[in-house]
Motif scaffolding. Structure first.
Motif, PDB file in Angstrom:
ATOM      1  N   UNK A  77      26.558  79.607  15.050  1.00 47.52           N
ATOM      2  CA  UNK A  77      27.429  78.905  15.992  1.00 47.52           C
ATOM      3  C   UNK A  77      27.053  77.426  16.040  1.00 47.52           C
ATOM      4  N   UNK A  78      28.052  76.552  16.049  1.00 46.43           N
ATOM      5  CA  UNK A  78      27.755  75.114  16.060  1.00 46.43           C
ATOM      6  C   UNK A  78      27.056  74.682  17.344  1.00 46.43           C
ATOM      7  N   UNK A  79      27.228  75.494  18.413  1.00 49.97           N
ATOM      8  CA  UNK A  79      26.608  75.140  19.695  1.00 49.97           C
ATOM      9  C   UNK A  79      25.366  75.979  19.988  1.00 49.97           C
ATOM     10  N   UNK A  80      24.826  76.637  18.958  1.00 54.72           N
ATOM     11  CA  UNK A  80      23.624  77.456  19.132  1.00 54.72           C
ATOM     12  C   UNK A  80      22.399  76.668  18.700  1.00 54.72           C
ATOM     13  N   UNK A  81      21.415  76.579  19.582  1.00 56.25           N
ATOM     14  CA  UNK A  81      20.225  75.790  19.274  1.00 56.25           C
ATOM     15  C   UNK A  81      19.093  76.565  18.630  1.00 56.25           C
ATOM     16  N   UNK A  82      19.347  77.817  18.235  1.00 58.66           N
ATOM     17  CA  UNK A  82      18.265  78.607  17.646  1.00 58.66           C
ATOM     18  C   UNK A  82      17.831  77.981  16.324  1.00 58.66           C
ATOM     19  N   UNK A  83      16.528  77.780  16.115  1.00 62.28           N
ATOM     20  CA  UNK A  83      16.074  77.037  14.927  1.00 62.28           C
ATOM     21  C   UNK A  83      16.373  77.713  13.589  1.00 62.28           C
TER      22      UNK A  83
END
Length: 564
Positions: free
Chosen positions: A184-190
Motif C-alpha cells: 500500500x502506498x500509505x503503509x509505512x511497514x519497512x
C-alpha cells in the motif's frame, strides 16, 4: 554453451584479506567481498552473528483494525472463514491463521477456491456460499487486494471482511474493515516484499503481541519459511531472518506433514535448505493445487497424525508426477505452435483445452528458453481465457498489464509474475499492445546473461571445509543467490554420459588439482567441447556425500572454450 554473455564479478583483495585476518574462512571472505560487503560487522551480520531486525507488525497500515475486529469475532463466537489461495504461499498462510484460531477455540473454516472452477481470489459465488454457512467474518490471506466488487457484495450481506495480501495494489482498495498489504502506498511497514504467509504471520504476531520470540517461531516458523521461499520472495533483510529461523524449526522439529514429505523425497533430517524447499517441497505441495486437489496439501499441513501424513505425502508425489507429464505435453505443444516465427517481444499463446493448472510453469519455461516474457492462456468452451504471465529481465509485467486493463476482465500479481482473465476476442489486441510496451521499455530482445561472483584462480580453495563454510551464509534465494563461481583454463580429462544420456559427468584439472563435475540436463554430445579441451567452467560448488564420504563436486551452470 548456454549463455553467450558471462559477467564475472571482481572483489577487493584487501577487504578479503582483512576478513581472513579477523578469522573468517578464506573462501567465505572472498565471497563476501565479491558481494560488496566492506566491514567486518556487516560480514558477521551475513553470517548470522547478529539476527536481522524483525519489524513490529503494528507498523503495518490497518493492522490495529484487523486485530480489534478478529478479537471481537473470537470473543463473540462469530463464525470465521479464512479465504486463501491454492499455491504454497496461500496454503501456508491459511494454516498459520487456522492454527492461531484453534488456540482461541474459534469457530472457523478454511476456504480455498478451486483453481479450475473458480480461479484466483475472492469471488461472489464463494461469498454467497459462505454466507449460507453462517460466516460473519472473512479474512483473506495471499489474495483480496483487487476484490473491489466482491468486498461490496460481502458488505451487502452483512459480512465483515479483512484483507491480508502482498500483491501489487491498484489505485482503489476494497471497502473492508481492514486492508493489510505492505505494498500500500500509505503503509509505512519497512519490508515491502513480505510473502502472503509473512503478512499472515505478522497478523498472528500482532494478535499475540509477540513478533520475535522462539515460541512464536516454534509454532509457525516452518510454515513461514516454506511459503516465503516457495513464492520466490527476496531472501534479504527481514525475509532472510524469517526463512533462517523457520528452516531451523523445519530441521529440528518439523510438523508431521513436512516430516513425511521429506521422508518421501529422501531428504535427511537436518539437511533442509532453502533450495530443498524451492526445488523439492514446494513443487509437490503446489502439485495439489495445480491438479485441482488442494485439500491434499492443506490436510497434510494441518494433520497431527503421522500415519495420515505419510499417506498424503505419497499422494502428493503421485500428483507431482502427473503434473510433470501435463507440463511436458503443453510445453511441447507451445514450442511447436511458436515454431520459428518468434523474433522479438513477449510470447502470448492461447489454446482451447490446455490444462490451466500448469500454464504458469509452462510460461516460466518459455520465458527462460526464449529470453522474453511469456503468457500462456487456456481458453474454455465459452471463449474466456485464463492466462499465466512470467516476465524476463527487467520488464515489469504487472505494469504492462495495468496499461491494458480495459481489454482484460481481471488481472493481478507481481512485477515478474501475474495472472489474467481475458476474452478470446481480445487476445490479439493484447499481443499487439504488450509488444509495443515491451519495445518501448526494453528496446528489443534481451541477451541472456550469466552473472558470476568471482573467478577461482587457485583451485586449492575448493576444499570440502571451505565449501561447507559457505553454507553458513544460508539461506540463499531470490536477492541472495547461491554462490556462482568460475574457473578459467581448466582441462577436461574425462567426460561421460549418465542418466540415460540426459546428463554429463566430467573431470576438470587445473594446477595439478582434479575436480569432479556434473552438468545436469546437458547431454555430452551437446557440450561443444571434449576431453583435452581447455575450458572455462561456471559452477556452483557443492559437497557431495556418498556412503559416509564427503567430496567436492562442481555443479556446472555453463562451460565454454577458454579464450572466448
Amino acid at each position: 554453451m548456454r549463455f553467450s554473455n558471462w559477467t564475472v564479478g571482481e572483489f577487493d583483495r584487501d577487504t578479503a584479506v582483512g576478513f581472513c585476518r579477523h578469522g573468517l574462512n578464506p573462501l567465505v571472505s572472498v565471497f563476501l567481498a565479491s558481494r560488496g560487503t566492506e566491514h567486518i560487522d556487516d560480514a558477521h551480520d551475513m553470517l548470522g552473528a547478529t539476527p536481522a531486525t524483525l519489524h513490529d507488525p503494528l507498523l503495518m497500515k490497518d493492522m490495529d483494525k484487523a486485530v480489534a475486529r478478529i478479537r471481537k469475532a473470537v470473543d463473540g463466537g462469530e463464525r470465521i472463514a479464512i479465504y486463501g489461495d491454492y499455491d504454497v504461499d496461500g496454503m501456508t498462510s491459511s494454516v498459520v491463521l487456522a492454527r492461531w484460531l484453534e488456540t482461541q477455540n474459534a469457530d472457523y473454516e478454511i476456504y480455498i477456491p478451486g483453481r479450475l472452477g473458480e480461479g484466483y481470489g475472492l469471488n461472489v459465488s464463494a461469498i454467497e456460499a459462505l454466507n449460507l454457512r453462517g460466516i460473519r467474518l472473512i479474512i483473506t490471506v495471499d489474495c483480496g487486494i483487487t476484490a473491489i466488487e466482491e468486498a461490496l457484495y460481502a458488505k451487502e450481506l452483512g459480512i465483515s471482511l479483512i484483507v491480508t495480501d502482498h500483491h501489487e495494489c491498484r489505485d482503489e482498495f476494497p471497502d473492508a474493515d481492514a486492508v493489510i498489504d505492505p505494498k500500500r502506498h500509505d503503509c509505512g511497514y519497512p519490508n515491502k516484499v513480505l510473502a502472503g504467509v509473512g503478512v499472515a504471520f505478522k497478523l498472528v504476531c500482532a494478535l499475540e503481541n509477540d513478533f520475535s520470540s522462539d515460541d512464536i517461531f516454534e509454532k509457525y516458523g516452518d510454515l513461514v519459511a516454506v511459503g516465503t521461499v516457495a513464492d520466490v520472495m527476496p531472501v534479504v533483510g527481514e525475509n532472510r531472518e524469517l526463512i533462517k529461523r523457520g528452516l531451523f524449526v523445519l530441521n529440528e522439529s518439523p510438523r508431521p506433514g513436512f516430516q513425511k514429505l521429506l521422508n518421501e523425497v529422501s531428504v535427511l533430517p537436518g539437511k533442509v535448505t532453502a533450495q530443498t524447499v524451492g526445488f523439492t517441497l514446494a513443487p509437490r505441495l503446489n502439485a495439489a493445487g495445480r491438479m485441482g486437489k488442494t485439500n491434499i496439501s492443506l490436510d497434510l499441513l494441518m494433520t497431527n497424525c503421522s500415519v495420515i501424513a505419510k499417506d498424503l505425502a505419497g499422494q502428493l508425489c503421485e500428483l507431482n508426477t502427473r503434473r510433470r507429464e501435463l507440463e511436458t505435453e503443453i510445453f511441447e505443444e507451445a514450442t511447436a505452435m511458436l515454431g520459428e516465427s518468434h523474433s522479438q517481444g513477449p510470447i502470448i499463446l492461447s489454446h482451447r483445452g490446455w490444462y490451466q493448472g500448469v500454464t504458469g510453469i509452462v510460461a516460466a519455461k518459455m520465458a527462460e528458453r526464449y529470453h522474453t516474457p511469456a503468457i500462456i492462456i487456456s481458453v474454455d468452451e465459452t471463449g474466456m481465457g485464463r492466462g499465466s504471465c512470467r516476465s524476463y529481465g527487467s520488464f515489469a509485467i504487472f505494469d504492462a498489464l495495468r496499461s491494458c486493463c480495459d481489454i482484460l476482465d481481471n488481472y493481478g500479481g507481481h512485477e515478474m509474475a501475474a495472472g489474467l482473465s481475458i476474452s478470446e476476442d481480445n487476445i490479439e489486441e493484447l499481443r499487439r499492445r504488450l509488444s509495443e510496451c515491451y519495445m518501448d521499455d526494453v528496446g528489443g530482445m534481451q541477451v541472456p546473461e550469466l552473472k558470476l561472483d568471482f573467478e577461482v584462480e587457485k583451485p586449492e580453495l575448493l576444499t570440502v571445509a571451505n565449501i561447507q563454510a559457505l553454507e553458513s551464509l544460508e539461506p540463499f534465494g531470490n536477492g541472495n543467490p547461491s554462490p556462482t563461481l568460475c574457473m578459467k583454463r581448466a582441462e577436461i580429462t574425462s567426460a561421460q554420459s549418465i542418466g540415460a544420456g540426459k546428463h554429463t559427468r566430467l573431470r576438470l584439472e587445473k594446477a595439478g588439482k582434479s575436480l569432479d563435475c556434473i552438468f545436469f540436463s546437458m547431454p555430452s554430445k551437446d557440450l561443444g567441447v571434449g576431453v583435452g579441451s581447455l575450458v572455462d567452467a561456471a559452477f556452483e560448488p557443492q559437497v557431495n556425500e556418498f556412503r559416509g564420504r564427503s567430496s567436492v563436486q562442481l555443479n556446472l551452470i555453463d562451460i565454454r572454450p577458454s579464450g572466448m
